[in-house]
Design an enzyme around this catalytic site. Structure first.
Site, PDB file in Angstrom:
ATOM      1  N   LYS A  34       0.988  -1.292   0.338  1.00  0.00           N
ATOM      2  CA  LYS A  34      -0.421   0.080  -0.158  1.00  0.00           C
ATOM      3  C   LYS A  34       1.076   0.992   0.354  1.00  0.00           C
ATOM      4  O   LYS A  34       1.977   1.163  -0.012  1.00  0.00           O
ATOM      5  CB  LYS A  34      -0.817  -0.190   1.063  1.00  0.00           C
ATOM      6  CG  LYS A  34      -0.324   0.144   2.661  1.00  0.00           C
ATOM      7  CD  LYS A  34      -1.004  -0.507   3.839  1.00  0.00           C
ATOM      8  CE  LYS A  34      -0.138   0.060   4.695  1.00  0.00           C
ATOM      9  NZ  LYS A  34      -1.123  -0.502   6.398  1.00  0.00           N
ATOM     10  N   ARG A 129     -10.061   0.745  14.966  1.00  0.00           N
ATOM     11  CA  ARG A 129     -10.526   0.871  13.614  1.00  0.00           C
ATOM     12  C   ARG A 129     -10.998   0.097  12.815  1.00  0.00           C
ATOM     13  O   ARG A 129     -12.632  -0.317  13.501  1.00  0.00           O
ATOM     14  CB  ARG A 129      -8.789   0.717  13.426  1.00  0.00           C
ATOM     15  CG  ARG A 129      -8.637   1.674  12.122  1.00  0.00           C
ATOM     16  CD  ARG A 129      -6.878   1.624  12.138  1.00  0.00           C
ATOM     17  NE  ARG A 129      -6.668   0.951  11.213  1.00  0.00           N
ATOM     18  CZ  ARG A 129      -5.087   0.563  10.836  1.00  0.00           C
ATOM     19  NH1 ARG A 129      -4.519   1.488  11.412  1.00  0.00           N
ATOM     20  NH2 ARG A 129      -4.841  -0.412  10.560  1.00  0.00           N
ATOM     21  N   TYR A 270      14.219  32.175   2.337  1.00  0.00           N
ATOM     22  CA  TYR A 270      13.108  32.207   3.753  1.00  0.00           C
ATOM     23  C   TYR A 270      12.590  32.952   4.780  1.00  0.00           C
ATOM     24  O   TYR A 270      12.723  31.943   5.321  1.00  0.00           O
ATOM     25  CB  TYR A 270      11.534  31.520   3.123  1.00  0.00           C
ATOM     26  CG  TYR A 270      11.285  31.486   1.407  1.00  0.00           C
ATOM     27  CD1 TYR A 270      11.045  32.745   0.921  1.00  0.00           C
ATOM     28  CD2 TYR A 270      10.581  30.376   0.704  1.00  0.00           C
ATOM     29  CE1 TYR A 270      10.275  32.973  -0.772  1.00  0.00           C
ATOM     30  CE2 TYR A 270      10.419  31.167  -0.366  1.00  0.00           C
ATOM     31  CZ  TYR A 270      10.397  31.552  -0.611  1.00  0.00           C
ATOM     32  OH  TYR A 270       9.801  31.256  -2.091  1.00  0.00           O
ATOM     33  N   MET A 318       9.618  25.110  -1.347  1.00  0.00           N
ATOM     34  CA  MET A 318       8.725  23.951  -1.940  1.00  0.00           C
ATOM     35  C   MET A 318       9.216  23.331  -2.995  1.00  0.00           C
ATOM     36  O   MET A 318       9.466  22.354  -2.944  1.00  0.00           O
ATOM     37  CB  MET A 318       7.440  24.641  -2.829  1.00  0.00           C
ATOM     38  CG  MET A 318       6.607  23.957  -3.273  1.00  0.00           C
ATOM     39  SD  MET A 318       5.379  24.728  -3.998  1.00  0.00           S
ATOM     40  CE  MET A 318       4.286  25.085  -3.276  1.00  0.00           C
TER      41      MET A 318
HETATM   42  C1  LIG Z   1      -0.366  -1.706   6.975  1.00  0.00           C
HETATM   43  C2  LIG Z   1      -0.550  -2.480   7.620  1.00  0.00           C
HETATM   44  C3  LIG Z   1       0.232  -3.816   7.842  1.00  0.00           C
HETATM   45  C4  LIG Z   1       1.830  -4.079   7.982  1.00  0.00           C
HETATM   46  O1  LIG Z   1       2.450  -3.366   8.713  1.00  0.00           O
HETATM   47  P1  LIG Z   1       3.699  -3.121   9.209  1.00  0.00           P
HETATM   48  O2  LIG Z   1       3.921  -2.418  10.349  1.00  0.00           O
HETATM   49  O3  LIG Z   1       4.110  -1.950   8.455  1.00  0.00           O
HETATM   50  O4  LIG Z   1       4.169  -4.384   8.756  1.00  0.00           O
HETATM   51  C5  LIG Z   1      -0.190  -4.966   7.880  1.00  0.00           C
HETATM   52  N1  LIG Z   1      -1.653  -5.290   8.401  1.00  0.00           N
HETATM   53  C6  LIG Z   1      -2.660  -4.582   8.478  1.00  0.00           C
HETATM   54  C7  LIG Z   1      -3.926  -4.545   8.729  1.00  0.00           C
HETATM   55  C8  LIG Z   1      -2.026  -3.075   7.803  1.00  0.00           C
HETATM   56  O5  LIG Z   1      -3.197  -2.102   7.198  1.00  0.00           O
END
Ligand SMILES: *Cc1c(COP(=O)(O)O)cnc(C)c1O
Length: 377
Positions: A34, A129, A270, A318
């Protein structure tokens, strides 16, 4: 090209191999890619590990589309909107479910499309969550039991407090709740769930009992420790004092865009936030906060040029950053500059950036601009 990110293929594969060898034999690996593979480049990372990972885990259906061509099972962990459920089913994605509304839509489309759907039930165990509470879970199983097209391929949960502490009682509490819920699912459905999974990187490194049938490997795949506490717990547990089992995969580099001498007492950048105390040689770098260089590194962090530290002077802009190279001999226009990575005997890690910017290594790498070119080396 104002800056670029180098992805060290060998290190990425070594990290994956380390987990392959250290986890139980029948445990699968879901590589979490991700957030543009934690800033490493989703397509680049997927292409390197596609042959060696068992699953890809992503956050969104947009990410799933990008890596579909690698023909590996893809688990979407984030929210799939009701309007996208048909596409997710057609594309054979595995998806996390934690809403009754989602289960109902899945049920409708599985019949309409006459297609099996692989779902992973996300269980609430204390992170508060995403996840089904106990009552919702029973309702969900009720709906699933009446539709044989819905296959509960996985059941999973996510730990709330495993990186920030060396005391793991809360993780153990979540694990015991997960085991109870898993038992509820399996007894109600009268069959085993193929892939129960709970372990992120920290849990995979520390707790064999969290592995179940699959781990979700994120930050450690990229060679970074989830936290200092995880590293410490790991060293105590494994009697291993070597953080080197994980190899950082990413380097971020740029080139000098201009060099100049300024006088003693001159202001820089700046807000005139820096004033020289002697005649100073400056190098101007073509990177800034829009690339993901945190503005709080103004007058704070440093970069590496020719194996030496060059401190950031004045405010990060920037697209531009000014560094002091007075003490570094022979800096020339277009010399390579290391923002994250190694130069000579010096190294700047994502952890340094995190401590300068008062955040965690995850955030530093995840927000590196998507526009920066990723180069596999
Ligand atoms: C991002 C995520 C992981 C990975 O976590 P790490 O600490 O980067 O290994 C695992 N499970 C879920 C549900 C996540 O959102």
């Amino acid at each position: 090209m104002n800056s670029w990110i180098e992805i060290d293929k060998a290190s990425l594969l070594q990290n994956l191999d380390y987990f392959r060898q250290s986890i139980k034999k029948d445990v699968k690996i879901a590589s979490v890619i991700k957030a543009n593979a934690y800033g490493h480049g989703i397509e680049e990372v997927a292409s390197i590990i596609a042959d060696r990972t068992d699953f890809f885990a992503v956050h969104s259906i947009e990410e799933a589309r990008i890596i579909r061509r690698f023909k590996k099972p893809i688990l979407i962990m984030g929210y799939v909107q009701l309007k996208d459920i048909e596409e997710a089913i057609e594309s054979d994605y595995h998806f996390a479910v934690y809403n009754i509304e989602t289960i109902m839509k899945i049920s409708e489309f599985s019949i309409k499309l006459n297609k099996d759907v692989l779902v992973h039930l996300k269980i609430e165990t204390g992170t508060n969550r995403l996840g089904f509470t106990e009552t919702e879970l029973r309702n969900a199983i009720g709906i699933i039991s009446r539709n044989e097209k819905i296959k509960v391929c996985g059941a999973y949960t996510h730990f709330a407090n495993i990186e920030d502490t060396t005391n793991h009682y809360y993780a153990e509490l979540q694990l015991s709740r997960f085991n109870e819920r898993l038992n509820t699912i399996e007894t109600t459905m009268n069959r085993k769930v193929d892939y129960p999974h709970t372990a992120c990187s920290a849990a995979s490194l520390l707790f064999e009992e969290a592995q179940f049938k699959m781990i979700r490997l994120g930050i450690a795949l990229y060679g970074l420790w989830p936290s200092k506490e995880t590293l410490l717990s790991f060293m105590l547990k494994k009697h291993d004092d070597s953080p080197a089992v994980l190899k950082p995969v990413l380097s971020w580099k740029t080139r000098v865009a201009q060099l100049k001498w300024v006088e003693e007492g001159d202001y820089i950048g700046y807000g005139c936030s820096y004033r020289t105390t002697s005649k100073t040689r400056l190098a101007i770098l073509p990177i800034g906060y829009s690339d993901g260089l945190d503005r709080s590194l103004s007058n704070n962090g440093y970069v590496l040029i020719n194996g030496k530290r060059a401190h950031i002077r004045g405010r990060i802009c920037m697209n531009l950053t000014i560094v002091d190279v007075t003490h570094i001999e022979e800096v020339k226009l277009e010399n390579e500059v290391v923002i994250i990575g190694k130069s000579g005997y010096e190294q700047i890690t994502a952890e340094y950036h995190a401590s300068w910017a008062n955040t965690i290594n995850y955030e530093i790498i995840a927000r590196l601009g998507g526009h920066i070119k990723r180069i596999i080396i």
